[in-house]
Design an enzyme around this catalytic site. Structure first.
Site, mmCIF file in Angstrom:
data_model
loop_
_atom_site.group_PDB
_atom_site.id
_atom_site.type_symbol
_atom_site.label_atom_id
_atom_site.label_comp_id
_atom_site.label_asym_id
_atom_site.label_seq_id
_atom_site.Cartn_x
_atom_site.Cartn_y
_atom_site.Cartn_z
ATOM 1 N N LEU A 1 47.901 6.129 -29.456
ATOM 2 C CA LEU A 1 46.682 5.059 -30.107
ATOM 3 C C LEU A 1 45.593 5.665 -29.485
ATOM 4 C CD1 LEU A 1 48.448 1.695 -29.428
ATOM 5 C CD2 LEU A 1 48.114 2.730 -31.711
ATOM 6 N N GLY B 1 43.207 7.479 -25.740
ATOM 7 C CA GLY B 1 43.297 8.008 -24.315
ATOM 8 C C GLY B 1 42.018 7.595 -23.708
ATOM 9 N N GLY B 2 42.082 7.630 -22.488
ATOM 10 C CA GLY B 2 40.812 7.433 -21.544
ATOM 11 C C GLY B 2 41.036 7.846 -20.079
ATOM 12 N N ASP C 1 34.816 -0.567 -15.397
ATOM 13 C CA ASP C 1 34.771 0.204 -16.435
ATOM 14 C C ASP C 1 34.584 -0.430 -17.596
ATOM 15 O OD1 ASP C 1 34.635 2.772 -17.624
ATOM 16 O OD2 ASP C 1 36.882 2.937 -17.832
#
Ligand SMILES: *[C@@H]1O[C@H](CO)[C@@H](O)[C@H](O)[C@H]1NC(C)=O
Ligand SMILES: *[C@@H]1O[C@H](CO)[C@@H](O)[C@H](O)[C@H]1NC(C)=O
Ligand SMILES: *[C@@H]1O[C@H](CO)[C@@H](O)[C@H](O)[C@H]1NC(C)=O
Ligand SMILES: *[C@@H]1O[C@H](CO)[C@@H](O)[C@H](O)[C@H]1NC(C)=O
Ligand SMILES: *[C@@H]1O[C@H](CO)[C@@H](O)[C@H](O)[C@H]1NC(C)=O
Ligand SMILES: *[C@@H]1O[C@H](CO)[C@@H](O)[C@H](O)[C@H]1NC(C)=O
Ligand SMILES: *[C@@H]1O[C@H](CO)[C@@H](O)[C@H](O)[C@H]1NC(C)=O
Ligand SMILES: *[C@@H]1O[C@H](CO)[C@@H](O)[C@H](O)[C@H]1NC(C)=O
Length: 821
Positions: free
Chosen positions: A520, A522-523, A639
């Site tokens: 779905l 990425g981070g 974040d």
């Protein structure tokens, strides 16, 4: 009505309550009682005077089952949880054709369609009681009483004397010393079937101030110990089983006199909805309704699941903090793999290979002449309590091997232990559990020889070599066998660790995500995959990278995160912590991230409307307010950016990835240096390396708010043909009073200008270089909702500086070593 832990004072409390509930002299409206001419039926409900409780028909299994029960529940709580049920064993199929009324003899009866009584108060007929003289009243304590209409203080029968599984404030749980009758709370059979289950709690007939947890009406499996009125605590409850006792809202007390002894729960505020129950798992749970969570929250639970009789079934092993808690003993596999993998372990385990002597009809078998074929014993050490009794026999013996021989010689003997005396077990072994204090005994379990290959003792050098070789071979064999068994017993494993969090097996997550094939996104913390639970629920599974925490600390962290519930925070459903693997399972958000919605370029026709953007801004602020102020430990997100704001089906925002900064612990600084894309949201204190507070989130929120307003990425300034960094432009335009110029051009001016101005001002306040000048998230919510005036913000100095560097590469900002989040 201040209650203390002093028993004398408590007795007074009890008295006050009793006076309180008497309806003497109070005007009793017809809506609060049932009479022969005013029965209850169908959708009708009887509400107590005061409105706290309601009586009506309730369907625990929902529409899937035509089973209705006459129940009492907290009337103001939207999540109906019955505190009492009349016909727990005799459900009716249609409330519309059933009536609750007063019978000719004065009893309260529930009649079904064919007018036969499916339930009755069934009390002995009192003189003068009839369908014209008796009424039923639901008191505001939740007590349903049958009394004379002429004087409702004159009770004939009350539901508080016939509890089901739940104790509520004002309800006694105890023993009548005159009649010898004790209250008994019996669990539901399961979560949708209120008929009597296998667990109950009742007063100890032999010891005062103590109650017992009983399995199948026969076996006591737990007691919290004697209640000490001085300390207000039970002697045997380790403090750790009490999760978070809200001392300020209730007291639990014990009263003892000539006629009765009882425990009583008292609340100090009538708007608190509390219940304790013995639940179908055999645990006693205290639940409180939390308005802000719109849910029943567990505040107390005892005993631990390993202490619940037969929780893991026969021939299995329970370890309190392992996941799953139950595992089969060596040589055994789950009796019912499906139930076992769904978290119901009561079926226990059965032998993989039957005992040879049993197959041949008991006693010694001819084939047992060779010692190799004899059954063997497998030692389990550090067992908390040896399995209890029935069938266990003892024998004096000089040594452990005498016990072994004695046990071997009787095929019915399944296990032994030795402590100077031999103990033998002849029936299914129950409740084997690890002693957390490492002070446990050892028990030896009988297994067929094939399950425990024996390594022969050495006799001479040649044999020695052979033995080494065969031992090696055997070692490989054992590994292979146990590997095979483990695979065979693979648990599709959903296991509840409390706080409604599921601990998943890595293999099962592989299955659910088709081996992590549907990515779905990425981070910085890892990639997210789509998965489907066995029940069809779609979930988002995040594979974490860089988590250095051990499993124990990780689980502790999970139980904190699992307790966090807020409409604007993404719900953690479960996790996996196995070897190197650390994964988080979240609810799936069909609309993806705010980043995707806001910045999508495909078609400008469906840009997010102003109203939607504004609601998203408020929602995110609310979620962050909750994280910062309302949960037990303050959580700094660290974040905040549009990628971490997800939108649900109705486009309501949910903040994702909260708590990850904390999860990643000291490693966070390393992760930060890779977060180049996020640079546009970082507060200056990150760069200066001073301690990070919640105000760092406020800064990031402000930067994100600018993007929500402009639909332009902060990170792209300098790269685009923008003459000024947008936040600086905003600050200047506000001073000039020309906010309309700031609006996203694609919206063609279609916005609420008052809200636009407010949002711009709030964003400017949020990005002030000085942390103390930034508002709290709570204040942001109030400002956006228009509850307070927003003053004119100064132009953020830090941004002005940044604006001058607009053409430079952002890479210069990635070298910092802050780690205090
Ligand atoms: C009350 O009981 C009498 C018999 O004792 C009966 O005839 C009458 O119908 C009952 N009234 C109601 C309303 O049920
Ligand atoms: C009513 O209850 C009686 C006795 O419990 C039962 O025999 C009868 O079948 C029930 N009638 C209906 C329509 O449920
Ligand atoms: C009423 O109680 C008696 C004994 O006290 C019992 O035999 C009878 O079955 C009960 N009836 C109902 C309808 O519960
Ligand atoms: C009502 O009943 C209570 C309890 O039986 C009694 O103490 C009281 O005196 C009665 N009141 C009247 C007005 O009869
Ligand atoms: C509970 O006890 C009854 C007899 O008292 C027995 O028939 C039944 O099998 C027991 N239940 C379980 C699950 O062992
Ligand atoms: C658990 O499984 C047993 C049989 O192994 C079954 O009798 C029992 O009803 C199940 N419990 C629940 C809560 O489903
Ligand atoms: C085995 O032990 C049980 C229980 O003590 C006893 O009833 C049975 O007779 C014994 N069997 C043999 C073969 O000794
Ligand atoms: C040994 O175990 C038996 C049975 O469990 C117990 O009754 C006895 O007190 C123990 N003896 C010692 C010395 O621990």
């Amino acid at each position: 009505m201040a209650a203390t832990l002093h028993s004398g004072a408590l007795y007074m409390v009890a008295t006050v309550i009793l006076v309180d509930v008497s309806l003497q002299g109070s005007p009793v409206g017809a809506a609060h009682m049932i009479t022969a001419t005013q029965p209850l039926s169908g959708q009708q409900k009887l509400v107590s005077q005061g409105g706290k409780f309601a009586l009506g028909f309730y369907q625990p299994g929902g529409d899937s089952q035509d089973k209705w029960y006459l129940a009492i529940w907290y009337n103001k709580v939207p999540k109906v949880a019955p505190v009492w049920i009349a016909n727990r064993e005799t459900p009716i199929s249609n409330p519309a054709s059933s009536v609750l009324t007063i019978w000719t003899d004065g009893n309260l009866v529930l009649l079904n369609k064919s007018r036969s009584a499916v339930w009755s108060s069934n009390t002995t007929i009192t003189a003068g009681a009839s369908n014209t003289t008796v009424v039923a009243v639901l008191l505001n304590t939740g007590n349903l009483v049958l009394a004379y209409a002429s004087n409702t203080s004159n009770m004939i029968w009350q539901s508080f004397d016939h509890p089901i599984d739940t104790q509520i404030p004002g309800m006694k749980f105890g023993r009548n010393k005159v009649t010898g009758v004790s209250n008994c709370h019996v669990s539901w059979r399961n979560h949708i079937d209120p008929s009597p289950g296998i667990f109950s709690i009742t007063m100890d007939p032999n010891v005062e101030a103590q109650f017992l947890f009983i399995w199948n009406n026969s076996r006591t499996y737990f007691t919290p110990g004697k209640f000490n009125t001085q300390t207000g605590a039970f002697s045997a409850i380790p403090a750790m089983t009490v999760m978070s006792q809200p001392h300020s809202i209730y007291s639990y007390d014990y009263v003892n006199n000539d006629k009765e002894e009882y425990f009583l729960l008292t609340i100090k505020d009538d708007n608190i909805f509390l219940r304790t129950l013995i639940d179908p798992s055999g645990q006693q749970k205290g639940m409180v309704w939390l308005e802000e969570k719109q849910d029943w929250v567990l505040y107390f639970v005892q005993p631990s699941l390993c202490s619940v009789y037969s929780y893991c079934g026969a021939f299995s092993w329970c370890v309190a903090d392992s996941v799953p808690m139950c595992s089969c003993l060596r040589g055994f596999s789950p009796q019912s793999p499906t139930e076992w993998s769904s978290g119901n372990y009561t079926g226990g385990c059965t032998r993989n290979v039957a005992l040879p002597c049993r197959l041949s009809g008991g006693g010694s078998t001819p084939s047992m002449s060779s010692r190799d074929e004899e059954d063997r014993f497998y030692m389990i050490s550090n067992v908390r309590l040896l399995p209890d009794g029935d069938g266990s026999h003892t024998m004096q013996a000089a040594s452990k091997s005498d016990c072994e021989v004695a046990c071997l010689n009787n095929c019915s003997c399944l296990a032994y232990s030795y402590n100077g005396t031999c103990s033998f077990w002849y029936t299914d072994l129950m409740n084997l559990q690890e002693d957390p204090d490492n002070k446990g005994d050892s028990i030896f379990i009988r297994l067929p020889a094939s399950e425990i290959p024996r390594i022969k003792s050495t006799r001479g050098r040649t044999i020695g070599v052979v033995t080494v070789i065969s031992a090696l071979a055997l070692g490989v064999c054992i590994i292979a066998v146990s590997h095979f068994l483990r695979r065979r017993r693979r648990i599709k494993g959903l296991h509840n660790i409390g706080v409604n969090l599921i601990a998943f097996k890595y293999r099962d997550l592989q299955l659910m995500t088709k081996n992590f094939s549907d990515k779905l996104g990425g981070g910085s913390f890892g990639s997210v995959f789509k998965g489907v639970l066995p029940d069809g629920t779609v979930v988002a599974i995040k594979k974490l990278e860089g988590v250095r925490q051990g499993e124990k600390e990780f689980r502790a962290e999970m139980s904190t995160l699992g307790r966090i519930h807020h409409v604007n925070l993404i719900q953690l459903l479960g996790f996996c912590s196995e070897g190197e693997h650390r994964l988080l399972v979240y609810e799936y958000m069909p609309h993806g991230s705010l980043d995707g919605c806001l910045f999508k370029t495909s078609s400008d026709d469906d840009v997010l409307s102003w109203n939607m953007r504004y609601q998203i801004a408020i929602g995110v602020a609310k979620g962050l307010t909750y994280l910062h102020d309302k949960c037990m430990d303050c959580i700094i997100h660290c974040d905040i950016k549009p990628q971490n704001i997800l939108l649900d089906a109705s486009c309501a925002p949910k903040v994702a990835d909260f708590g990850l900064a904390k999860l990643l612990g000291r490693d966070f600084s390393r992760v930060m240096t890779t977060m180049r894309g996020t640079i546009g949201y970082l507060a200056p204190e990150w760069i200066s390396g001073t301690a990070i507070t919640v105000k760092a989130d406020v800064y990031s929120y402000g930067m994100m708010l600018f993007e929500i307003i402009s639909r332009k990425r902060n990170t792209e300034f300098g790269k685009q043909h923008m003459d000024k960094f947008f936040p600086v432009l905003v600050a200047e335009k506000i001073q000039e009073g020309d906010v309309k110029a700031l609006l996203d051009a694609d919206m063609r001016g279609d916005a609420n200008l008052e809200e636009l101005e407010r949002a711009c001002k709030v964003a400017c306040w949020c990005v002030q270089a000085d942390e103390s000048s930034r508002p709290t998230m709570g204040a942001v919510v109030q400002m956006l909702e228009g509850l307070v005036q927003v003053n004119m913000p100064p132009v953020p100095r830090f941004l002005q500086v940044l604006d001058e560097y607009a053409g430079q590469s952002t890479d210069t900002w990635t070298e910092f070593s802050s780690s205090s989040c």
